[in-house]
Every structure is written in structure tokens, then in C-alpha cells.
Design a protein around this motif. Structure first.
Motif, PDB file in Angstrom:
ATOM      1  N   ARG A  29       1.804  12.170  -8.800  1.00  0.00           N
ATOM      2  CA  ARG A  29       2.392  12.166 -10.295  1.00  0.00           C
ATOM      3  C   ARG A  29       2.560  10.770 -10.907  1.00  0.00           C
ATOM      4  O   ARG A  29       2.632  10.430 -11.815  1.00  0.00           O
ATOM      5  N   TYR A  30       2.058   9.552 -10.056  1.00  0.00           N
ATOM      6  CA  TYR A  30       1.855   8.291 -10.656  1.00  0.00           C
ATOM      7  C   TYR A  30       0.569   7.963 -11.147  1.00  0.00           C
ATOM      8  O   TYR A  30       0.341   7.058 -11.610  1.00  0.00           O
ATOM      9  N   VAL A  31      -0.473   8.812 -10.969  1.00  0.00           N
ATOM     10  CA  VAL A  31      -1.799   8.721 -11.321  1.00  0.00           C
ATOM     11  C   VAL A  31      -2.286   9.194 -12.313  1.00  0.00           C
ATOM     12  O   VAL A  31      -1.974  10.626 -12.395  1.00  0.00           O
ATOM     13  N   VAL A  32      -2.553   8.666 -13.741  1.00  0.00           N
ATOM     14  CA  VAL A  32      -2.777   9.280 -14.841  1.00  0.00           C
ATOM     15  C   VAL A  32      -4.307   9.043 -15.355  1.00  0.00           C
ATOM     16  O   VAL A  32      -4.579   7.890 -15.296  1.00  0.00           O
ATOM     17  N   VAL A  56       0.497  -1.177   0.123  1.00  0.00           N
ATOM     18  CA  VAL A  56      -0.108   0.068   0.102  1.00  0.00           C
ATOM     19  C   VAL A  56       0.790   1.278   0.038  1.00  0.00           C
ATOM     20  O   VAL A  56       1.703   1.248   0.906  1.00  0.00           O
ATOM     21  N   ASP A  57       0.521   2.340  -0.933  1.00  0.00           N
ATOM     22  CA  ASP A  57       1.291   3.517  -1.235  1.00  0.00           C
ATOM     23  C   ASP A  57       0.692   4.565  -0.038  1.00  0.00           C
ATOM     24  O   ASP A  57       1.360   5.414   0.172  1.00  0.00           O
ATOM     25  N   LYS A  78       6.589   3.900 -10.994  1.00  0.00           N
ATOM     26  CA  LYS A  78       7.614   4.091  -9.852  1.00  0.00           C
ATOM     27  C   LYS A  78       8.866   3.674 -10.602  1.00  0.00           C
ATOM     28  O   LYS A  78       9.899   4.232 -10.350  1.00  0.00           O
ATOM     29  N   TYR A  79       8.852   2.574 -11.064  1.00  0.00           N
ATOM     30  CA  TYR A  79      10.435   2.135 -11.813  1.00  0.00           C
ATOM     31  C   TYR A  79      10.795   2.957 -12.960  1.00  0.00           C
ATOM     32  O   TYR A  79      11.836   3.054 -12.886  1.00  0.00           O
ATOM     33  N   VAL A  80       9.749   3.514 -13.614  1.00  0.00           N
ATOM     34  CA  VAL A  80      10.142   4.349 -14.792  1.00  0.00           C
ATOM     35  C   VAL A  80      10.599   5.624 -14.141  1.00  0.00           C
ATOM     36  O   VAL A  80      11.973   6.102 -14.518  1.00  0.00           O
ATOM     37  N   GLU A  81      10.202   6.168 -13.216  1.00  0.00           N
ATOM     38  CA  GLU A  81      10.532   7.205 -12.318  1.00  0.00           C
ATOM     39  C   GLU A  81      11.986   7.056 -12.022  1.00  0.00           C
ATOM     40  O   GLU A  81      12.838   8.081 -12.066  1.00  0.00           O
ATOM     41  N   ARG A  82      12.357   5.992 -11.177  1.00  0.00           N
ATOM     42  CA  ARG A  82      13.500   5.627 -10.882  1.00  0.00           C
ATOM     43  C   ARG A  82      14.602   5.575 -11.980  1.00  0.00           C
ATOM     44  O   ARG A  82      15.651   6.137 -11.700  1.00  0.00           O
ATOM     45  N   LEU A  83      14.124   4.821 -12.806  1.00  0.00           N
ATOM     46  CA  LEU A  83      15.427   4.624 -13.960  1.00  0.00           C
ATOM     47  C   LEU A  83      15.434   6.053 -14.696  1.00  0.00           C
ATOM     48  O   LEU A  83      16.556   6.107 -14.951  1.00  0.00           O
ATOM     49  N   ALA A  84      14.504   6.855 -14.818  1.00  0.00           N
ATOM     50  CA  ALA A  84      14.628   8.202 -15.516  1.00  0.00           C
ATOM     51  C   ALA A  84      15.575   9.053 -14.825  1.00  0.00           C
ATOM     52  O   ALA A  84      15.934  10.018 -14.952  1.00  0.00           O
TER      53      ALA A  84
END
Length: 210
Positions: free
Chosen positions: A133-136, A105-106, A190-196
Motif C-alpha cells: 500500500r505504500y508503493v505507487v 529497512v521495512d 507511512k506518516y500520512v497513513e498514521r495521521l489519516a
């Protein structure tokens, strides 16, 4: 891992404090039929571990809540009689009917409003600022363990459309304004954000030109 496809609505039978832990006894005939010590079951979207049972059997199973779980989810508020969404971990090779749900749970949101339709409901939830920012729009989100598609978001709230099956087969059909819900955003975001992050000038900054 889970998929956000709720298998049944269970019931909290007993809530017991045991030192720093809270032990839940849950009635869930479908998910308990093959539940064993150490198995993972999502309760309102929170991945919990089945513990050995002394006294509970058949359609009952027990789970432990640690302080971290109590602090970060809405499960600290459940009482005997509370209805909860239940899902077993998806087996290897199983169908991914919803989306990838970890059961981590976030944040906790609040049901702000619901607008009933002829067969479906439009429901709006508050959205913690750090998750916005993760909700689109048209993205995936898990609400109390239910895989849903975001219909709209303004950064502070988001809305979803609940079809008749969701209303009938999950606790979301019972929720009313003011009720709290567990939220898990799409882990892919979340992974995309971390990698970017390595290509950005800072969190939310402009991309670096190498």
C-alpha cells in the motif's frame, strides 16, 4: 538521515560473531575518510553505527549488527567479499539528491527478473504484502539503499528502470534473479497513513463523516 545516493560500493572484509552481535569490518575508502565512533553509515540501505576500531584503520571501519537487524534485513547473509552500497548520513544543509531515506529497512524483497536494454535495465522485485500500500507508480523507494522511482507495481511486485550510472556505481548492476534486497518505502506515505487513521473507520476503511 540519508538520501539514497550511494557514495561508493564497499566490500565486507570480515564477519565475526561476538556473543549476540555480528561485527562487520568494511572497506570503504570514501566513507571512512572522516568516519568516527558513533557516526551513521548506511550499508545496503541499513543505518548502522561505526564503532571504535582496534586494528582496522585507514579505509576500514567496523559496525555491529544486533539480532533485530539480522532478522529484518538481508545483512545476515553477507560474507567476506560481499559488495555493499555505502552512504554517509547527509549533513545539515546538504543536498537531498534522492529522497528522504531513514535507513530503517521495512522488509526484504527478491529480484524476480531483469530485462537489459541498450543502456538501461528494467528490474522487477517481489514486494512483501504489508508494504504494497505504500508503493505507487512514480513514487520513491529505496532498494539496498539506492533511491529509485517506481515504474510500475501490481501489488505483489514492482519494477524500476536502472540508468547507466546506477548500474555502474551501485551493487544493483551486479544483482541477479533470486538475490535478496533491503526495501525501505517512502516514510511520507507511512506518516500520512498514521495521521489519516483518525478519520478512517478502520485500517483501510471508509472515511468518517463528522
Amino acid at each position: 538521515m540519508f538520501t539514497g545516493i550511494v557514495e561508493e560500493v564497499g566490500e565486507i572484509v570480515d564477519v565475526r560473531q561476538s556473543e549476540e552481535l555480528v561485527v562487520l569490518t568494511v572497506r570503504g575508502p570514501a566513507v571512512s575518510q572522516d568516519a568516527a565512533h558513533g557516526d551513521s553509515i548506511a550499508v545496503n540501505g541499513c543505518c548502522l553505527t561505526v564503532i571504535d576500531d582496534e586494528g582496522a584503520s585507514g579505509e576500514l571501519f567496523r559496525l555491529e549488527l544486533v539480532p533485530e537487524t539480522l532478522k529484518r534485513t538481508s545483512l545476515g547473509a553477507v560474507t567476506a567479499g560481499s559488495k555493499v552500497n555505502l552512504e554517509r548520513a547527509v549533513p545539515a544543509g546538504g543536498r537531498l539528491g534522492g529522497h528522504i531515506v531513514q535507513g530503517h529497512v521495512d522488509g526484504v524483497g527478491v529480484l524476480v527478473s531483469r530485462t537489459p536494454g541498450e543502456r538501461s535495465d528494467e528490474v522487477r522485485f517481489s514486494l512483501p504484502g504489508e508494504l504494497s500500500r505504500y508503493v505507487v507508480e512514480k513514487g520513491s523507494i529505496a532498494v539496498d539503499g539506492v533511491s529509485l522511482t517506481v515504474a510500475a507495481t501490481d501489488g505483489e511486485t514492482f519494477s524500476v528502470a536502472l540508468i547507466p550510472t546506477t548500474l555502474a556505481d551501485t551493487t544493483l548492476g551486479m544483482r541477479k534473479p533470486g538475490d535478496t534486497v533491503n526495501l525501505e518505502v517512502d516514510v511520507v506515505a507511512k506518516y500520512v497513513e498514521r495521521l489519516a487513521a483518525g478519520y478512517l473507520g478502520g485500517s483501510g476503511g471508509e472515511a468518517r463523516i463528522q
